[in-house]
Enzyme design. Structure first.
Site, PDB file in Angstrom:
ATOM      1  N   SER A 158       0.793  -1.238   0.036  1.00 43.02           N
ATOM      2  CA  SER A 158       0.007  -0.163  -0.132  1.00 43.02           C
ATOM      3  C   SER A 158       1.156   1.436  -0.047  1.00 43.02           C
ATOM      4  O   SER A 158       1.949   1.415   0.832  1.00 43.02           O
ATOM      5  CB  SER A 158      -0.950  -0.271   1.266  1.00 43.02           C
ATOM      6  N   GLY A 159       0.603   2.338  -1.044  1.00 38.19           N
ATOM      7  CA  GLY A 159       1.217   3.355  -0.831  1.00 38.19           C
ATOM      8  C   GLY A 159       2.667   3.367  -1.851  1.00 38.19           C
ATOM      9  O   GLY A 159       3.265   4.198  -1.879  1.00 38.19           O
ATOM     10  N   THR A 163      -1.604   2.366  -7.987  1.00 32.86           N
ATOM     11  CA  THR A 163      -2.614   3.157  -8.659  1.00 32.86           C
ATOM     12  C   THR A 163      -2.363   4.212  -9.576  1.00 32.86           C
ATOM     13  O   THR A 163      -2.758   4.551 -10.711  1.00 32.86           O
ATOM     14  CB  THR A 163      -3.885   3.856  -7.525  1.00 32.86           C
ATOM     15  N   ASN A 208      -0.959   5.532   3.262  1.00 34.68           N
ATOM     16  CA  ASN A 208      -1.227   6.200   1.949  1.00 34.68           C
ATOM     17  C   ASN A 208      -2.533   6.943   2.156  1.00 34.68           C
ATOM     18  O   ASN A 208      -3.462   6.529   2.669  1.00 34.68           O
ATOM     19  CB  ASN A 208      -1.482   4.936   1.014  1.00 34.68           C
ATOM     20  N   SER A 211      -5.361   5.558  -0.436  1.00 39.60           N
ATOM     21  CA  SER A 211      -5.135   4.041  -0.434  1.00 39.60           C
ATOM     22  C   SER A 211      -6.479   3.586  -1.065  1.00 39.60           C
ATOM     23  O   SER A 211      -7.749   3.868  -0.553  1.00 39.60           O
ATOM     24  CB  SER A 211      -4.972   3.626   1.102  1.00 39.60           C
ATOM     25  N   SER A 212      -6.129   2.674  -2.156  1.00 40.43           N
ATOM     26  CA  SER A 212      -7.342   1.973  -2.505  1.00 40.43           C
ATOM     27  C   SER A 212      -7.701   0.812  -1.913  1.00 40.43           C
ATOM     28  O   SER A 212      -6.956  -0.073  -1.436  1.00 40.43           O
ATOM     29  CB  SER A 212      -6.848   1.176  -4.055  1.00 40.43           C
ATOM     30  N   GLY A 438      -1.074  -5.352  -2.548  1.00 43.47           N
ATOM     31  CA  GLY A 438       0.128  -6.076  -2.045  1.00 43.47           C
ATOM     32  C   GLY A 438       0.011  -6.761  -0.836  1.00 43.47           C
ATOM     33  O   GLY A 438      -0.932  -6.689  -0.351  1.00 43.47           O
ATOM     34  N   GLU A 440       0.370  -7.667   2.814  1.00 46.49           N
ATOM     35  CA  GLU A 440       0.283  -7.035   4.095  1.00 46.49           C
ATOM     36  C   GLU A 440       0.760  -7.608   5.303  1.00 46.49           C
ATOM     37  O   GLU A 440       0.194  -8.736   5.474  1.00 46.49           O
ATOM     38  CB  GLU A 440      -1.173  -6.246   4.199  1.00 46.49           C
TER      39      GLU A 440
END
Ligand SMILES: Nc1ncnc2c1ncn2[C@@H]1O[C@H](COP(=O)(O)OP(=O)(O)OP(=O)(O)O)[C@@H](O)[C@H]1O
Ligand SMILES: [Mg+2]
Length: 1076
Positions: A158-159, A163, A208, A211-212, A438, A440
């Site tokens: 994440s981050g 995206t 993030n 973050s999605s 991704g 985690e």
């Protein structure tokens, strides 16, 4: 170096001038240098070569641009060092073969402009420095050239920038793909779907700010011309627990804050909202409703605009916002405890029920009671405080989650590919973009991490399937010798997670569905029983002493391919179960909000089957995704996050090592170095590159393998650069292939030129032939027309001549058909000729000779013409002249038969020869009013002796008088005048014959004058005796008394002599008659 006509690479000694010192400095792979040098030349002439080499050297300035070129490729430290060096220089992209590794720079770099896009557009992967655009372009070109669907798998923490990367790819396609007006709409929708999805599906997390919170797979569909014509989005596992709860420092989904901050006053009022996020429990769970890096107000505007671009109607937007607002109101619902243990709602719910489109009482009841059906009987069981709160939250999550799904469906409808040219609705090819969470690993990992890591495990398996395993199997099947790479196959972990009946998900589902007191702990216990002996599963109970300490009692540990993760089982059952009570569902099915009625379908209520658990739904959607991805050719973008603090320029080595490991980058590198970058079946390879070798072009007749071997030998491939298998060729390095591609590009040009030339020749020839045939047809037609016309004219001419000749022969005959034409011509000719040659004056006596048939007509015409001329002449003459003329006419009548008369004609008559002064006044007095009209001096000859006496002859209106001085000698009344005689000679003698009975008269009077014609004419006119004038030839007899006659004899002579002859006659010798 030179390029042969078939793109042959003929290696010549490198020219020192073009070879740059930097080119030799390729880490660890000396032979790369040479091959690179050699293949660069394939691309074009020397000029281009220099530019390309410069670019290559520049690229390698900092670290290596491809990890494959790394000297110590097995060392993780060297790998990270290379990343670091490049990161420091803002070179955030590096390749591992065709995999792109991207490090989040946490700052805007000037590398995404339109000129950058142009630089990468249509250029070989290796000719330019690594970039997300290079991957995008390569994927696009592969799709176009090979006609196979592609996908780009973007993974990372994440981050890490997944995206962002997917947005860059989308922008690249939007800018560089061919487009029409229609396509622009599709492009806009593809681009504008991002802000909408981000507003509803992204949130600020600790890692993030954007973050999605869902996985996204997007297909961009292209037609056969490579034009983007549609798209489709699949979403995975929206983290809807975020709707009701956020960790400290995190936020709910952006859309809530955007609406509160940016929504117009009226919009908020209508929905009973205040512009203060603090007022809503759901928005402040993480205690940070405001984030400095996020501008909610601006984002709101962007989202509102984007919603209309992607085809959400204004009414739908209103209803969607009602749903968002209703969730905020739901979050504020509070419960109070009744004495009997039941709960009641303490807060206002009217606005909420209005927004949800349901009845207020129904809503209140549904939030405080639960409907239980036992033995066909419906019972309403009151909820306790905790249950009511979780029912409320479940409703909020369900409402938001389903509205999100509706939005995705809506976007898909607006992006749907519709083209009459593709009736099946299938486009020519597609490129898929997978932007998914991704791996985690947190301090506390729960159900969500379990799902996310399961997804990553599956993706890793896909990578293994597609690259490692398949590759190795390929080499074995093809009989190609290579050094096997040891890789970890995570299939057993996937099985551990998803296997039917035995996998963790199955156990979880079983626990959720079984009757009795199932709990998270019983689930853990069940796991220990079912999968306890799996090498990748361990719990506190099952672990040995050392590990046990690291695992909590309520945790299980999975040894993922990327590392170990402890999952806390608390909440697993609830999160996996669909907690939405039946009466809540029933209520929502009756909603008047049209979006909600689509989200909560009534079939759901009647469906006897239990709804699928969250984990099973996720498992199924992943299986579907895997199927999609397996059918496509994958490319990879691996995103790395350089630090947790979102700071620019900070390179946290520990964090990065962690990611390098989880992303399996070292493993990918080892595979790349050991394996072959490219493989193709012989027929495909030969078909594509056969034009580069004269022996294989245009068709290779022999064995395929031999053909490929001939081709690569001709191309100058070195033995270590390729291997020939049973049915495929393997090329070790992409560069070799790119160089071949470049050669093909150049060859294509010449083939195109040949094709163009022959096509042009052919088309021009056929055009010429067509033209020629047309010309010949026209010519023959025209010649026919002209010749027919000529023949007709000739025939006419011959007929005319024949008729003419015949007519000529018969011209004397009366008019008949044979001579009719000729005579007509003759007539016509005569008349036209006559018209041109008419006499101009009355004196002009000329007249064309008429043809026989026109003699009479000609005469008439002549007369007419003469009359006309005379008439015109007469009209013009003056009275005096008329008088003169009349007299002359009379003279002419009298003397016309005389030859000598003609000479007198030009002499004009005068009005009198004697003026008044010449006449004696007495005579004039006697005559009185009878005025003398004419007077002339005459000689009178006696009747007897013919003695001449000078007298004057005066003519009056009724008589003539002979005067001697003052004496009136003889008066001759005109009515008594019998006649007048003159001789034909020019003697001037005239005789006036008078009746002898006349007493006064003594006989005829013989007179002579010089102007005899004039005098006689005037006398004849005055006396009206024009017809009584006699012109005698030889002699004139005249009376000299009663019954007595005398004679005048005339003889011609040279001069005038008048004398009495011996015979008693008066003899006159005179020259012929002249005008006097
Ligand atoms: N190429 C880039 N250039 C500049 N900034 C970037 C780039 N990539 C990422 N960032 C920054 O990093 C932030 C996070 O990136 P992004 O949202 O793409 O991460 P992600 O991998 O999608 O994370 P998540 O899994 O949480 O959705 C972005 O908001 C942006 O500020
Ligand atoms: Mg994201």
């Amino acid at each position: 170096m030179a390029i042969g006509p078939f793109g042959t690479v003929k290696t010549q000694p490198a020219q020192s001038g073009t070879r740059r010192p930097g080119t030799n400095r390729i880490h660890g792979w000396g032979r790369q240098d040479d091959s690179r040098m050699r293949y660069r030349a394939v691309a074009a002439g020397e000029g281009i070569r220099v530019i390309m080499e410069t670019a290559l050297t520049a690229r390698d300035r900092v670290g290596v641009q491809d990890f494959v070129l790394l000297e110590n490729y097995t060392s993780e430290a060297a790998f990270i060092e290379n990343l670091r060096k490049r990161f420091k220089e803002n070179l955030i992209y590096t390749y591992i073969g065709s995999i792109l590794v991207s490090v989040n720079p946490y700052k805007e770099l000037e590398i995404y402009s339109k000129p950058h896009m142009d630089r990468y557009h249509g250029v070989s992967f290796y000719e330019v420095s690594p970039h997300i655009y290079a991957i995008s372009d390569n994927v696009y070109r592969s799709m176009r050239t090979e006609g196979r669907d592609q996908c780009i798998l973007i993974s990372g923490e994440s981050g890490a920038g997944k995206t962002e990367a997917s947005k860059k790819i989308l922008q690249y396609y939007a800018m560089t793909c061919p487009a029409s007006e229609q396509v622009q709409k599709v492009k806009d929708r593809l681009l504008q779907s991002n802000p909408v999805l981000e507003a509803f599906g992204n949130a600020k997390t600790l890692r993030n700010d954007n973050s999605s919170r869902f996985g996204k797979y997007m297909d961009i569909q292209f037609d056969f011309k490579g034009v983007p014509v549609g798209g489709h989005i699949l979403s995975f596992l929206l983290e809807n627990s975020r709707v009701v709860h956020q960790n400290h420092g995190e936020r709910n989904f952006h859309i809530f804050y955007q609406m509160i901050e940016g929504g117009e006053e009226e919009l908020l009022q209508q929905r009973g909202l205040e512009r203060n996020p603090q007022r809503y429990y759901y928005l402040v769970k993480g205690k940070c409703p405001k984030v400095s890096s996020i501008n909610d107000r601006n984002d709101w505007k962007v989202v509102r605009k984007a919603l209309s671009v992607i085809g959400v109607s204004d009414e739908e937007v209103e209803e969607l916002l009602n749903i968002i607002a209703s969730v905020l109101h739901l979050g504020n619902v509070q419960f109070g405890m009744e004495d009997n243990g039941g709960v009641y709602i303490t807060t206002e719910t009217q606005m909420m029920s209005q927004l949800l489109g349901v009845e207020g009482t129904r809503l209140n009841e549904a939030l405080t009671y639960r409907k239980i059906i036992t033995q066909g009987e419906e019972l309403m069981s009151p909820l306790n405080l905790e249950q009511a709160a979780s029912a409320r939250d479940a409703l909020s999550k369900a409402v938001y989650g389903r509205a999100f799904a509706w939005l995705i469906d809506n976007i898909n409808t607006s992006l749907a590919f519709r083209d009459p040219a593709y009736p099946t609705g299938r486009c020519a090819a597609a490129i898929g973009l997978l932007d998914i969470y991704g791996f985690e690993v947190f301090q506390h990992n729960s159900f969500e991490q379990f799902c996310i890591n399961y997804c990553n495990e599956k993706l890793q398996q896909l990578v293994i399937e597609l690259t490692l395993k398949q590759e190795q199997e390929d080499y074995t099947a093809e009989g190609v010798a290579w050094e096997p790479v040891q890789y970890f196959n995570n299939k057993s972990i996937c099985d551990l997670l998803e296997e039917k009946f035995k996998g963790i998900i199955s156990v979880l589902d079983e626990e959720c569905l079984r009757p009795g007191d199932a709990s998270d702990i019983t689930f853990l216990e069940k796991l220990e029983v079912t999968v306890g002996d799996h090498p990748h599963f361990v719990t506190h109970k099952l672990a040995d002493g050392k590990t046990r300490k690291a695992i909590g009692r309520e945790e299980f540990r999975l040894l993922h391919y990327a590392g170990e993760v402890n999952y806390n089982v608390n909440g697993f059952l609830d999160k996996n179960n669909d907690l939405l009570y039946r009466n809540l569902k029933e209520m929502m099915c009756r909603s008047e909000n049209r979006i909600l009625t689509q989200c909560f379908e009534r079939d759901e209520l009647t469906d006897q089957k239990r709804p699928e658990t969250t984990a099973t739904q996720f498992k199924n959607s992943l299986a579907k995704l895997m199927e999609i991805l397996m059918s496509k050719e994958p490319s990879y973008v691996r995103c790395i996050k350089p630090n947790d603090a979102k700071q620019t320029g900070r390179f946290d080595e520990v964090l990065i090592r962690h990611q390098v490991k989880y992303l399996g980058l070292m493993q990918s590198l080892r595979i790349r170095r050991a394996g072959f970058a490219y493989r193709r079946r012989y027929e495909v390879f030969l078909q594509r590159y056969k034009s580069l070798c004269p022996e294989t072009w245009p068709n290779w007749q022999g064995q395929l393998a031999e053909g490929v071997s001939t081709l690569v030998r001709h191309l100058g491939y070195q033995p270590e650069e390729y291997k020939l298998g049973r049915s495929k060729i393997f090329i070790r390095l992409p560069k070799t292939l790119f160089a071949t591609e470049d050669a093909l590009e150049i060859r294509k040009q010449s083939i195109a030129t040949v094709l163009q030339t022959s096509w042009r020749g052919y088309s021009k020839r056929s055009k010429y032939q067509k033209l020629r045939n047309a010309v010949i047809t026209i010519q023959s037609w025209w010649r026919g027309v002209v010749d027919r016309r000529k023949a007709r004219v000739r025939k006419q001419a011959a007929d005319t001549i024949r008729r003419f000749i015949k007519g000529f022969i018969l011209r004397e005959q009366p008019q008949c058909p044979e001579n009719e034409y000729f005579l007509a011509i003759v007539r016509h000719t005569f008349l036209t000729n006559l018209r041109k040659n008419l006499p101009r004056t009355v004196l002009d006596k000329s007249w064309p000779r008429p043809p026989l048939t026109l003699t009479e007509a000609s005469e008439h015409l002549r007369n007419l013409c003469m009359q006309n001329m005379v008439w015109r002449y007469c009209r013009r003459i003056q009275p005096e002249w008329r008088n003169q003329m009349e007299q002359k006419v009379v003279a002419s009548e009298i003397f016309k038969d005389k030859d000598s008369y003609a000479r007198s004609v030009p002499r004009l008559f005068v009005s009198t020869r004697l003026n008044r002064e010449d006449i004696n006044p007495k005579v004039l007095q006697v005559l009185g009013d009878d005025t003398v009209l004419y007077g002339v001096a005459v000689t009178k000859y006696d009747r007897r002796g013919y003695r001449p006496r000078q007298r004057q002859l005066l003519l009056g209106s009724a008589f003539a008088i002979i005067v001697e001085e003052a004496k009136l000698k003889q008066r001759i009344d005109y009515e008594t005048l019998i006649g007048i005689s003159v001789s034909s000679l020019s003697d001037g003698i005239f005789v006036l014959h008078l009746p002898y009975e006349e007493k006064k008269q003594k006989g005829d009077v013989v007179l002579q004058t010089e102007h005899v014609i004039e005098a006689v004419t005037k006398l004849a006119i005055s006396a009206d005796k024009v017809h009584s004038v006699n012109v005698s030839q030889d002699s004139i007899k005249f009376a000299v008394g009663r019954g007595k006659e005398a004679v005048i004899d005339f003889k011609p002579g040279s001069k005038l002599v008048v004398a009495k002859a011996k015979n008693g006659h008066l003899s006159v010798m005179a020259p012929p008659l002249k005008s006097r």
